[in-house]
Design a protein around this motif. Sequence first.
Motif, PDB file in Angstrom:
ATOM      1  N   UNK A 269      -7.071 -13.180   8.192  1.00  0.00           N
ATOM      2  CA  UNK A 269      -6.877 -11.730   8.291  1.00  0.00           C
ATOM      3  C   UNK A 269      -5.679 -11.529   9.201  1.00  0.00           C
ATOM      4  N   UNK A 270      -4.598 -10.931   8.716  1.00  0.00           N
ATOM      5  CA  UNK A 270      -3.407 -10.845   9.563  1.00  0.00           C
ATOM      6  C   UNK A 270      -3.679 -10.068  10.856  1.00  0.00           C
ATOM      7  N   UNK A 271      -3.209 -10.630  11.957  1.00  0.00           N
ATOM      8  CA  UNK A 271      -3.388  -9.992  13.258  1.00  0.00           C
ATOM      9  C   UNK A 271      -2.003  -9.594  13.750  1.00  0.00           C
ATOM     10  N   UNK A 272      -1.741  -8.289  13.770  1.00  0.00           N
ATOM     11  CA  UNK A 272      -0.430  -7.797  14.205  1.00  0.00           C
ATOM     12  C   UNK A 272      -0.627  -6.846  15.375  1.00  0.00           C
ATOM     13  N   UNK A 273       0.443  -6.657  16.141  1.00  0.00           N
ATOM     14  CA  UNK A 273       0.404  -5.681  17.237  1.00  0.00           C
ATOM     15  C   UNK A 273       0.672  -4.300  16.649  1.00  0.00           C
ATOM     16  N   UNK A 274      -0.332  -3.421  16.720  1.00  0.00           N
ATOM     17  CA  UNK A 274      -0.203  -2.119  16.065  1.00  0.00           C
ATOM     18  C   UNK A 274       0.822  -1.198  16.712  1.00  0.00           C
ATOM     19  N   UNK A 275       1.126  -1.450  17.998  1.00  0.00           N
ATOM     20  CA  UNK A 275       2.064  -0.564  18.699  1.00  0.00           C
ATOM     21  C   UNK A 275       3.518  -1.031  18.536  1.00  0.00           C
TER      22      UNK A 275
ATOM     23  N   UNK B 273       1.227  -2.352   3.502  1.00  0.00           N
ATOM     24  CA  UNK B 273       0.026  -2.775   2.760  1.00  0.00           C
ATOM     25  C   UNK B 273      -0.534  -4.085   3.335  1.00  0.00           C
ATOM     26  N   UNK B 274      -1.748  -4.437   2.893  1.00  0.00           N
ATOM     27  CA  UNK B 274      -2.380  -5.678   3.355  1.00  0.00           C
ATOM     28  C   UNK B 274      -1.544  -6.905   2.996  1.00  0.00           C
ATOM     29  N   UNK B 275      -0.997  -6.911   1.788  1.00  0.00           N
ATOM     30  CA  UNK B 275      -0.187  -8.052   1.340  1.00  0.00           C
ATOM     31  C   UNK B 275       1.122  -8.139   2.126  1.00  0.00           C
TER      32      UNK B 275
ATOM     33  N   UNK C 167      -2.874 -14.980   0.149  1.00  0.00           N
ATOM     34  CA  UNK C 167      -3.921 -14.395  -0.689  1.00  0.00           C
ATOM     35  C   UNK C 167      -3.684 -12.889  -0.710  1.00  0.00           C
ATOM     36  N   UNK C 168      -4.226 -12.227  -1.665  1.00  0.00           N
ATOM     37  CA  UNK C 168      -4.015 -10.801  -1.994  1.00  0.00           C
ATOM     38  C   UNK C 168      -2.545 -10.349  -2.085  1.00  0.00           C
ATOM     39  N   UNK C 169      -1.735 -11.236  -2.654  1.00  0.00           N
ATOM     40  CA  UNK C 169      -0.338 -10.890  -2.974  1.00  0.00           C
ATOM     41  C   UNK C 169      -0.162 -11.138  -4.477  1.00  0.00           C
ATOM     42  N   UNK C 170       0.568 -10.269  -5.154  1.00  0.00           N
ATOM     43  CA  UNK C 170       0.691 -10.426  -6.613  1.00  0.00           C
ATOM     44  C   UNK C 170       1.306 -11.797  -6.953  1.00  0.00           C
ATOM     45  N   UNK C 171       0.980 -12.270  -8.146  1.00  0.00           N
ATOM     46  CA  UNK C 171       1.332 -13.639  -8.544  1.00  0.00           C
ATOM     47  C   UNK C 171       2.833 -13.925  -8.486  1.00  0.00           C
ATOM     48  N   UNK C 172       3.637 -12.950  -8.945  1.00  0.00           N
ATOM     49  CA  UNK C 172       5.082 -13.189  -9.025  1.00  0.00           C
ATOM     50  C   UNK C 172       5.662 -13.369  -7.611  1.00  0.00           C
ATOM     51  N   UNK C 173       5.281 -12.464  -6.703  1.00  0.00           N
ATOM     52  CA  UNK C 173       5.774 -12.553  -5.319  1.00  0.00           C
ATOM     53  C   UNK C 173       5.247 -13.819  -4.656  1.00  0.00           C
ATOM     54  N   UNK C 174       3.981 -14.125  -4.939  1.00  0.00           N
ATOM     55  CA  UNK C 174       3.372 -15.325  -4.348  1.00  0.00           C
ATOM     56  C   UNK C 174       4.152 -16.582  -4.732  1.00  0.00           C
ATOM     57  N   UNK C 175       4.502 -16.693  -6.017  1.00  0.00           N
ATOM     58  CA  UNK C 175       5.225 -17.880  -6.466  1.00  0.00           C
ATOM     59  C   UNK C 175       6.598 -17.979  -5.802  1.00  0.00           C
ATOM     60  N   UNK C 176       7.262 -16.819  -5.651  1.00  0.00           N
ATOM     61  CA  UNK C 176       8.565 -16.832  -4.974  1.00  0.00           C
ATOM     62  C   UNK C 176       8.409 -17.261  -3.519  1.00  0.00           C
TER      63      UNK C 176
END
Length: 210
Positions: free
Chosen positions: A89-95, A135-137, A162-171
């Motif tokens: 689960x991506x952990x980013x600094x929201x601020x 977005x999540x991806x 995970x949860x990234x469309x196939x075309x972008x994922x392959x790139x």
Amino acid sequence: MPALLELDHVGLSYHTLAGEIPALSQISFSIQEGEFVSLVGPSGCGKSTFIRILAGLENADSGSVCLNGISTDERIPPNKRNIALVYQEPVLWNHMPVWKNIAYGMAKKDKKVIYELMDALEIGGLEKRFPEEISGGQAKRVALARALAADKGILLLDEPLSNIDEKTKLKNLEYLVQNYKDRKTILYVTHSKMEADFLGCRQIRMDVKE
Ligand code: ADP
Ligand code: MG
């Protein structure tokens, strides 16, 4: 030469009010410096637990984990392990805007490097947005860019695409292979055999415990 990572019969159970939940048992393997390895197994087989042990966020109940020939029982603190970790689960600094999140672990905050990484991972143009505005991806790729920018010796990537469309994922997979294979030690965790096969590297298989 000793392996960079060496695991011998590593086990861990979670102790919960509902009882013991076996997450990992008897996991053994080693990874040499500079190897790109995928860890493949179904959901729930203990992949994330295992990554957390390597990163020093969880301690194994049994077995041994050695990093550069030193047992992690000697309590090598997470910041001394030369590891960059991408959580499932991506952990980013929201601020912080996206570019600052990516710059966070960089010794020298070089904007050119940040923008190149963002373009390569197909998240160019998001630099001024805040994590709640993507977005999540996209957030997953910001977390991946931050780990790559930190330029550590070992990358532990827990289902980074995970949860990234196939075309972008392959790139993105192609970019990782072309730019990081033979340059970094990478453990790429996935439940997807397709992703692991695409990477074309050694695969370590894990299965669900009984
Ligand atoms: P994977 O990443 O392969 O999907 P996990 O390492 O997340 O697997 O989980 C392995 C097992 O441990 C699963 O049965 C899961 O339900 C359990 N588990 C994971 N985290 C916890 C936790 N914090 N407390 C209790 N059980 C957990
Ligand atoms: Mg997981």
